[in-house]
Scaffold this motif. Structure first.
Motif, short mmCIF file in Angstrom:
data_model
loop_
_atom_site.label_atom_id
_atom_site.label_comp_id
_atom_site.label_asym_id
_atom_site.label_seq_id
_atom_site.Cartn_x
_atom_site.Cartn_y
_atom_site.Cartn_z
N PRO A 84 -22.91 -2.43 0.92
CA PRO A 84 -22.44 -3.64 1.58
C PRO A 84 -22.29 -3.50 3.10
CG PRO A 84 -20.58 -2.49 0.59
CD PRO A 84 -21.81 -1.68 0.26
N ILE A 85 -22.53 -4.61 3.80
CA ILE A 85 -22.22 -4.76 5.21
C ILE A 85 -21.24 -5.92 5.31
CG2 ILE A 85 -23.14 -5.38 7.49
CD1 ILE A 85 -25.73 -3.98 6.74
N THR A 86 -20.07 -5.67 5.89
CA THR A 86 -18.96 -6.62 5.83
C THR A 86 -18.21 -6.67 7.16
OG1 THR A 86 -17.41 -4.94 5.03
CG2 THR A 86 -18.63 -6.17 3.36
N HIS A 87 -17.28 -7.62 7.25
CA HIS A 87 -16.45 -7.71 8.46
C HIS A 87 -15.37 -6.64 8.49
CE1 HIS A 87 -17.71 -11.38 10.55
NE2 HIS A 87 -18.06 -11.83 9.37
N ASP A 88 -14.89 -6.22 7.34
CA ASP A 88 -13.75 -5.30 7.30
C ASP A 88 -13.86 -4.38 6.09
OD1 ASP A 88 -12.19 -6.71 5.01
OD2 ASP A 88 -12.50 -8.31 6.46
N VAL A 89 -13.02 -3.36 6.07
CA VAL A 89 -13.10 -2.32 5.04
C VAL A 89 -12.71 -2.86 3.67
CG1 VAL A 89 -12.22 -0.07 4.32
CG2 VAL A 89 -12.70 -0.50 6.74
N GLU A 90 -11.70 -3.71 3.62
CA GLU A 90 -11.29 -4.27 2.34
C GLU A 90 -12.45 -5.02 1.69
OE1 GLU A 90 -7.31 -6.39 1.00
OE2 GLU A 90 -8.66 -7.85 1.93
N ASP A 91 -13.18 -5.79 2.48
CA ASP A 91 -14.34 -6.51 1.94
C ASP A 91 -15.39 -5.55 1.42
OD1 ASP A 91 -13.03 -8.77 2.75
OD2 ASP A 91 -14.55 -9.45 4.18
N PHE A 125 -19.44 10.71 -4.74
CA PHE A 125 -18.65 9.78 -5.56
C PHE A 125 -17.17 9.75 -5.15
CE2 PHE A 125 -22.31 11.02 -8.15
CZ PHE A 125 -22.87 9.77 -8.37
N ASP A 126 -16.92 10.01 -3.87
CA ASP A 126 -15.55 9.93 -3.36
C ASP A 126 -15.44 8.81 -2.33
OD1 ASP A 126 -12.90 10.60 -3.17
OD2 ASP A 126 -13.20 12.25 -1.76
N GLU A 127 -16.03 7.67 -2.66
CA GLU A 127 -15.95 6.51 -1.77
C GLU A 127 -14.50 6.09 -1.53
OE1 GLU A 127 -20.20 6.32 -3.08
OE2 GLU A 127 -18.30 6.85 -4.05
N LYS A 128 -13.65 6.30 -2.53
CA LYS A 128 -12.27 5.85 -2.38
C LYS A 128 -11.55 6.56 -1.23
CE LYS A 128 -10.28 8.91 -5.97
NZ LYS A 128 -11.55 9.58 -6.33
N THR A 129 -11.89 7.83 -0.98
CA THR A 129 -11.23 8.56 0.11
C THR A 129 -11.71 8.09 1.47
OG1 THR A 129 -10.87 10.51 -1.27
CG2 THR A 129 -10.82 10.85 1.11
N ILE A 130 -13.03 7.93 1.64
CA ILE A 130 -13.51 7.51 2.96
C ILE A 130 -13.10 6.06 3.25
CG2 ILE A 130 -15.41 9.17 3.09
CD1 ILE A 130 -17.34 6.91 2.34
N LEU A 131 -13.08 5.21 2.23
CA LEU A 131 -12.65 3.83 2.45
C LEU A 131 -11.16 3.75 2.73
CD1 LEU A 131 -14.82 1.93 -0.20
CD2 LEU A 131 -15.04 1.82 2.28
N ASN A 132 -10.37 4.59 2.07
CA ASN A 132 -8.93 4.65 2.33
C ASN A 132 -8.66 5.05 3.79
OD1 ASN A 132 -6.47 7.15 1.65
ND2 ASN A 132 -6.04 5.01 2.05
N LEU A 133 -9.35 6.09 4.25
CA LEU A 133 -9.17 6.55 5.63
C LEU A 133 -9.70 5.51 6.62
CD1 LEU A 133 -10.09 10.26 5.04
CD2 LEU A 133 -8.02 9.51 6.22
N ALA A 134 -10.81 4.86 6.30
CA ALA A 134 -11.35 3.82 7.16
C ALA A 134 -10.39 2.63 7.24
CB ALA A 134 -12.71 3.36 6.65
N TYR A 135 -9.83 2.26 6.12
CA TYR A 135 -8.90 1.13 6.06
C TYR A 135 -7.65 1.41 6.90
CZ TYR A 135 -5.68 -2.36 4.13
OH TYR A 135 -4.77 -3.39 3.98
N ARG A 136 -7.11 2.61 6.77
CA ARG A 136 -5.89 2.94 7.51
C ARG A 136 -6.15 2.94 9.02
NH1 ARG A 136 -1.55 4.58 4.33
NH2 ARG A 136 -0.46 4.25 6.31
N TYR A 137 -7.31 3.43 9.42
CA TYR A 137 -7.67 3.40 10.85
C TYR A 137 -7.83 1.95 11.31
CZ TYR A 137 -10.34 3.80 15.14
OH TYR A 137 -10.77 3.66 16.45
N GLU A 138 -8.53 1.15 10.51
CA GLU A 138 -8.77 -0.25 10.87
C GLU A 138 -7.45 -1.00 11.04
OE1 GLU A 138 -11.90 -3.12 8.89
OE2 GLU A 138 -10.04 -3.14 7.73
N GLN A 139 -6.49 -0.77 10.14
CA GLN A 139 -5.20 -1.45 10.22
C GLN A 139 -4.41 -1.01 11.44
OE1 GLN A 139 -4.27 -4.00 7.93
NE2 GLN A 139 -6.46 -3.69 7.60
#
Length: 485
Positions: free
Chosen positions: A211-218, A457-471
């Motif tokens: 996906p290409i999105t506006h934000d990490v949650e998306d 298969f550890d997308e949850k870790t990179i997305l978690n770290l990306a989300y926290r930085y984004e916030q």
């Protein structure tokens, strides 16, 4: 709150109908696509019919899913039944697949609204979207600059508010680099997490849809919807949901920075990555610097293997079964030669020839076999790196968006077009997940992107770290284009 969740609530609370929402996006495409050139094919009939079904469901008092009724787009190498799928190439003019790609099937089950098919480098071969037969997509932050490649049309559409999100493909950085150039989020999943069935192949052992999105949650929402096991793709495994873990604490996480990932990177881009590292330290993460000498092999390894696979995959385009066919020829052999010469652009021809060369009898051992062995060494080097850290932080690209025509001007070294992928291709060589997120702007106001690379298969870790930085940092840059909600 992410854009998808916000629009979902607007639809569910009847603040706007899905048909009204869809029409806003179609009108924005009509008004802006001449300048951005993000879309190759627009599908208003399909979109409005899908939107009407969502409105009927809401009117009946039924709950709708998170992606239901959300206007989106697909890169034009993702098969759509009965809808032109051109790979931005003359040779696939008029080609309408007789089946849908698995990812589109999954999204249709979610009730999405597809606005159309977006521009790209021809057969996903390029780093600027300029090898497209239809002309390159423009950067929504500056029409004088490219949107990146090869998923440049998706990034231009999402960054320019002509779609809420889109699906692209990433063979050597083709989701992450355009996302970086356009100041949005791009997730390249682990190889095998998302089915490739229905994706028109460039290099099969590297290609991955994401996906290409506006934000990490998306990005997490869309990834969770498409990361399903598919028996039609022998490499498919699916993946665990990532959305529930986005807000996990990152205190104590080890973030690695490989010194070699910063070689040849422009100073302002490098500084933006260091600033991001500092922000992570403030959130309680630990920064670990280490050496990764094998990175220097990633680019030649990638281009030898990817072009070899492209040579094989593109052999099927001969003008006999579908797509473009030369008008004048003498016999079958001449027809195939003329069709391929006229139908493929120069960059595609160059890569097919290089791929054929490295697979030829006299050079197989010297190039292809050696590259296969080097790929194994790169995989092992990443395994060793992840013994030191949980994720790796790196620039997404060594520079910000190129000016239009820069990579193909007489003054520019042709190698520069390939060297621009130096930060992204190692991830594809090793089959790892990587996410690009905005981390600043340059002096011209163009976005700078960084990527977080994780274990398989550890997308949850990179997305978690990306989300926290984004916030914490909120580096998203709005553009003047498209729908504002």
């Amino acid at each position: 709150m992410g854009q998808i969740k916000r629009i979902h609530e607007m639809l569910q609370n009847k603040e706007i109908t899905c048909v009204e929402l869809t029409q806003q996006y179609l009108d924005a495409i009509e008004n802006s696509n001449r300048e951005l050139n993000a879309y190759i094919t627009v599908t208003p009939e399909v979109a409005l019919a899908q939107a009407k079904k969502v409105d009927e469901k809401i009117a009946a008092g039924e709950e709708i899913g998170m992606l239901e009724g959300i206007p989106m787009t697909l890169k034009d190498n993702i098969s759509t039944k009965g809808i032109d799928t051109t790979c931005a190439s003359k040779i696939l003019t008029g080609y309408k697949p007789i089946y849908d790609a698995t990812v589109y099937e999954l999204l249709q089950k979610e009730g999405v609204v597809m606005l159309g098919k977006t521009n790209m480098d021809e057969f996903a071969m390029g780093s600027s979207c300029e090898t497209s037969y239809y002309g390159g997509a423009k950067n929504p932050h500056s029409l004088d600059h490219v949107s990146g490649g090869s998923s440049g049309g998706v990034a231009s559409a999402v960054g320019g508010n002509l779609a809420v999100y889109g699906l692209g493909s990433d063979t050597g950085g083709s989701i992450r680099q355009p996302a970086s150039f356009c100041g949005i989020v791009g997730l390249k999943p682990t190889y095998g997490a998302v089915s490739r069935f229905g994706l028109i192949a460039y290099a099969s052992s590297f290609d991955q849809i994401g996906p290409i999105t506006h934000d990490v949650e998306d990005a997490a929402i869309v990834f969770d919807a498409i990361a399903k096991y598919d028996e039609r793709d022998s490499t498919s495994q699916g993946s665990e949901p990532t959305l529930p873990t986005l807000k996990d604490d990152i205190k104590g996480k080890k973030i690695g920075i490989a010194n070699q990932y910063l070689d040849g990177v422009r100073e302002d881009v490098k500084q933006a990555v260091f600033d991001a590292a500092k922000a992570y330290e403030e959130m309680g993460a630990e920064i670990v610097y280490f050496d990764f000498p094998e990175l220097k092999f990633a680019l030649p390894c990638y281009y030898i293997l990817a072009m070899a696979e492209a040579s094989s995959n593109l052999g099927r385009y001969d003008g006999i079964r579908y797509g473009y066919k030369a008008e004048h020829y003498n016999g079958t052999h001449d027809m195939i030669c003329r069709t391929r010469s006229e139908g493929f652009g120069k960059e595609v021809q160059r890569r097919i020839l290089m791929g054929t060369y490295v697979l030829s009898a006299g050079y197989y051992d010297a190039y292809y076999k050696k590259a296969v062995n080097l790929r194994g060494a790169i995989v092992e080097a990443f395994d060793r790196a992840f013994e030191l850290c949980d994720v790796i932080l790196a620039p997404t690209a060594p520079v910000t968006a190129f000016k239009n025509g820069y990579l193909f001007s007489e003054e520019t070294d042709q190698l520069e077009a390939y060297l621009s992928d130096i930060c992204t291709v190692p991830v594809n060589a090793a089959g790892l997940p990587g996410v690009s997120i905005p981390c600043g702007v340059d002096d011209e106001g163009l976005p700078i992107g960084m990527q977080l690379i994780g274990k398989k298969f550890d997308e949850k870790t990179i997305l978690n770290l990306a989300y926290r930085y984004e916030q914490k940092e909120d580096k998203f840059i709005e553009t003047k284009w498209g729908v504002k909600l």
